[in-house]
Write a protein that holds these residues in place. Structure first.
Motif, PDB file in Angstrom:
ATOM      1  N   ARG A   1       0.838  -1.213   0.000  1.00 35.42           N
ATOM      2  CA  ARG A   1       0.000   0.000   0.000  1.00 35.42           C
ATOM      3  C   ARG A   1       0.864   1.250   0.000  1.00 35.42           C
ATOM      4  O   ARG A   1       0.589   2.204  -0.730  1.00 35.42           O
ATOM      5  CB  ARG A   1      -0.924   0.006   1.222  1.00 35.42           C
ATOM      6  N   ASP A   2       1.947   1.225   0.803  1.00 36.68           N
ATOM      7  CA  ASP A   2       2.856   2.378   0.858  1.00 36.68           C
ATOM      8  C   ASP A   2       3.493   2.620  -0.504  1.00 36.68           C
ATOM      9  O   ASP A   2       3.597   3.749  -0.967  1.00 36.68           O
ATOM     10  CB  ASP A   2       3.960   2.144   1.899  1.00 36.68           C
ATOM     11  N   HIS A   3       3.909   1.502  -1.135  1.00 34.08           N
ATOM     12  CA  HIS A   3       4.565   1.614  -2.433  1.00 34.08           C
ATOM     13  C   HIS A   3       3.595   2.173  -3.473  1.00 34.08           C
ATOM     14  O   HIS A   3       3.946   3.053  -4.253  1.00 34.08           O
ATOM     15  CB  HIS A   3       5.082   0.244  -2.856  1.00 34.08           C
ATOM     16  N   ARG A   4       2.355   1.664  -3.443  1.00 37.02           N
ATOM     17  CA  ARG A   4       1.324   2.124  -4.373  1.00 37.02           C
ATOM     18  C   ARG A   4       1.070   3.614  -4.171  1.00 37.02           C
ATOM     19  O   ARG A   4       0.911   4.360  -5.125  1.00 37.02           O
ATOM     20  CB  ARG A   4       0.046   1.322  -4.115  1.00 37.02           C
ATOM     21  N   GLU A   5       1.075   4.017  -2.911  1.00 34.06           N
ATOM     22  CA  GLU A   5       0.841   5.431  -2.586  1.00 34.06           C
ATOM     23  C   GLU A   5       1.976   6.295  -3.130  1.00 34.06           C
ATOM     24  O   GLU A   5       1.744   7.363  -3.676  1.00 34.06           O
ATOM     25  CB  GLU A   5       0.719   5.583  -1.066  1.00 34.06           C
ATOM     26  N   ARG A   6       3.225   5.790  -3.017  1.00 36.67           N
ATOM     27  CA  ARG A   6       4.375   6.541  -3.560  1.00 36.67           C
ATOM     28  C   ARG A   6       4.260   6.665  -5.071  1.00 36.67           C
ATOM     29  O   ARG A   6       4.527   7.717  -5.641  1.00 36.67           O
ATOM     30  CB  ARG A   6       5.692   5.849  -3.184  1.00 36.67           C
ATOM     31  N   LEU A   7       3.824   5.564  -5.723  1.00 38.21           N
ATOM     32  CA  LEU A   7       3.678   5.599  -7.182  1.00 38.21           C
ATOM     33  C   LEU A   7       2.576   6.568  -7.590  1.00 38.21           C
ATOM     34  O   LEU A   7       2.708   7.298  -8.566  1.00 38.21           O
ATOM     35  CB  LEU A   7       3.362   4.197  -7.722  1.00 38.21           C
ATOM     36  N   ARG A   8       1.482   6.569  -6.824  1.00 37.16           N
ATOM     37  CA  ARG A   8       0.376   7.482  -7.113  1.00 37.16           C
ATOM     38  C   ARG A   8       0.858   8.915  -6.973  1.00 37.16           C
ATOM     39  O   ARG A   8       0.545   9.766  -7.798  1.00 37.16           O
ATOM     40  CB  ARG A   8      -0.781   7.195  -6.159  1.00 37.16           C
ATOM     41  N   HIS A   9       1.646   9.164  -5.948  1.00 29.56           N
ATOM     42  CA  HIS A   9       2.192  10.499  -5.716  1.00 29.56           C
ATOM     43  C   HIS A   9       3.072  10.903  -6.899  1.00 29.56           C
ATOM     44  O   HIS A   9       2.967  12.012  -7.403  1.00 29.56           O
ATOM     45  CB  HIS A   9       3.002  10.502  -4.419  1.00 29.56           C
ATOM     46  N   LEU A  10       3.879   9.944  -7.336  1.00 32.76           N
ATOM     47  CA  LEU A  10       4.764  10.197  -8.476  1.00 32.76           C
ATOM     48  C   LEU A  10       3.936  10.513  -9.726  1.00 32.76           C
ATOM     49  O   LEU A  10       4.228  11.449 -10.461  1.00 32.76           O
ATOM     50  CB  LEU A  10       5.632   8.954  -8.711  1.00 32.76           C
ATOM     51  N   ALA A  11       2.874   9.724  -9.941  1.00 32.58           N
ATOM     52  CA  ALA A  11       2.045   9.914 -11.120  1.00 32.58           C
ATOM     53  C   ALA A  11       1.314  11.249 -11.073  1.00 32.58           C
ATOM     54  O   ALA A  11       1.128  11.903 -12.095  1.00 32.58           O
ATOM     55  CB  ALA A  11       1.041   8.777 -11.230  1.00 32.58           C
ATOM     56  N   ASN A  12       0.913  11.664  -9.874  1.00 33.02           N
ATOM     57  CA  ASN A  12       0.171  12.920  -9.743  1.00 33.02           C
ATOM     58  C   ASN A  12       1.064  14.143  -9.807  1.00 33.02           C
ATOM     59  O   ASN A  12       0.580  15.249  -9.944  1.00 33.02           O
ATOM     60  CB  ASN A  12      -0.607  12.932  -8.420  1.00 33.02           C
ATOM     61  N   ASN A  13       2.360  13.943  -9.673  1.00 29.49           N
ATOM     62  CA  ASN A  13       3.246  15.093  -9.628  1.00 29.49           C
ATOM     63  C   ASN A  13       4.138  15.195 -10.866  1.00 29.49           C
ATOM     64  O   ASN A  13       5.238  15.700 -10.806  1.00 29.49           O
ATOM     65  CB  ASN A  13       4.086  15.052  -8.346  1.00 29.49           C
ATOM     66  N   THR A  14       3.614  14.695 -11.959  1.00 27.42           N
ATOM     67  CA  THR A  14       4.379  14.810 -13.191  1.00 27.42           C
ATOM     68  C   THR A  14       4.248  16.231 -13.726  1.00 27.42           C
ATOM     69  O   THR A  14       3.232  16.880 -13.527  1.00 27.42           O
ATOM     70  CB  THR A  14       3.876  13.782 -14.234  1.00 27.42           C
ATOM     71  N   SER A  15       5.282  16.709 -14.388  1.00 28.33           N
ATOM     72  CA  SER A  15       5.211  18.066 -14.909  1.00 28.33           C
ATOM     73  C   SER A  15       4.502  18.116 -16.256  1.00 28.33           C
ATOM     74  O   SER A  15       4.123  19.176 -16.726  1.00 28.33           O
ATOM     75  CB  SER A  15       6.610  18.667 -15.020  1.00 28.33           C
ATOM     76  N   ALA A  16       4.290  16.970 -16.898  1.00 25.81           N
ATOM     77  CA  ALA A  16       3.548  16.943 -18.154  1.00 25.81           C
ATOM     78  C   ALA A  16       2.075  17.162 -17.841  1.00 25.81           C
ATOM     79  O   ALA A  16       1.524  16.536 -16.949  1.00 25.81           O
ATOM     80  CB  ALA A  16       3.741  15.609 -18.846  1.00 25.81           C
ATOM     81  N   LEU A  17       1.442  18.054 -18.551  1.00 22.62           N
ATOM     82  CA  LEU A  17       0.062  18.389 -18.228  1.00 22.62           C
ATOM     83  C   LEU A  17      -0.932  17.417 -18.845  1.00 22.62           C
ATOM     84  O   LEU A  17      -1.930  17.089 -18.246  1.00 22.62           O
ATOM     85  CB  LEU A  17      -0.259  19.818 -18.683  1.00 22.62           C
ATOM     86  N   ASP A  18      -0.684  16.959 -20.055  1.00 24.89           N
ATOM     87  CA  ASP A  18      -1.642  16.086 -20.705  1.00 24.89           C
ATOM     88  C   ASP A  18      -0.907  14.936 -21.378  1.00 24.89           C
ATOM     89  O   ASP A  18      -0.458  15.047 -22.513  1.00 24.89           O
ATOM     90  CB  ASP A  18      -2.455  16.887 -21.739  1.00 24.89           C
TER      91      ASP A  18
END
Ligand SMILES: [Zn+2]
Length: 164
Positions: A89-106
């Protein structure tokens, strides 16, 4: 004693001879509903009952304060499994954080291909609505900290922090 109509399902039923005032049939769904309603009314109208209901989980915890400690000691497999699931769960949360903080907008309209690499990336890939391929390379770059002074003041040949 004649048949009656159930208060909840409105189907006819034969009341028990031990409960002459019975107004609910014996179907489990109706009996459950009767219990829930009784409990709700009792909580609303009976302060003592309300107190007992409110206190009982707390009293149980006080009486069995070692329960979880003993459970964990007796079930090491469950403990290991829980720990593993929490790490996932922690790892998934880190990946989600990574995915949500990408600088690409679309990402959907990007021509770039991005690939997911590393343990747990599979989870992220399965939950990605973008049709493109995405590579996320999880790297642990060495932390260099903030260099003191300005870049110009670094002696040549030193391991200066490179700006993007
Ligand atoms: Zn019924």
């Amino acid at each position: 004693m004649g048949e009656r109509c159930c208060r909840y399902c409105h189907k006819p039923f034969q009341p028990s001879k031990f409960q002459p005032r019975q107004s609910v049939c014996g179907e489990s769904i109706c009996q459950r509903r009767r219990c829930t309603e009784y409990h709700r009314q009792k909580i609303a109208n009976d302060p003592e009952y309300r107190e007992v209901c409110r206190d009982s989980p707390r009293k149980w915890r006080v009486r069995n304060s070692n329960y979880w400690k003993q459970y964990r000691a007796a079930h090491p497999d469950a403990v290991a499994r829980n720990r593993q699931q929490q790490e996932l769960r922690d790892h998934r949360e880190r990946l989600r954080h990574l995915a949500n903080n990408t600088s690409a907008l679309d990402l959907k309209h990007s021509a770039a291909e991005v690939w997911l690499v590393g343990a747990g990336a599979e989870v992220l890939a399965n939950n990605n609505s973008a049709p493109g391929q995405v590579w996320v390379i999880e790297a642990h770059a060495p932390f260099r900290g903030l260099a003191s002074g300005s870049c110009k003041q670094h002696p040549s040949g030193s391991d200066a922090v490179s700006a993007g």
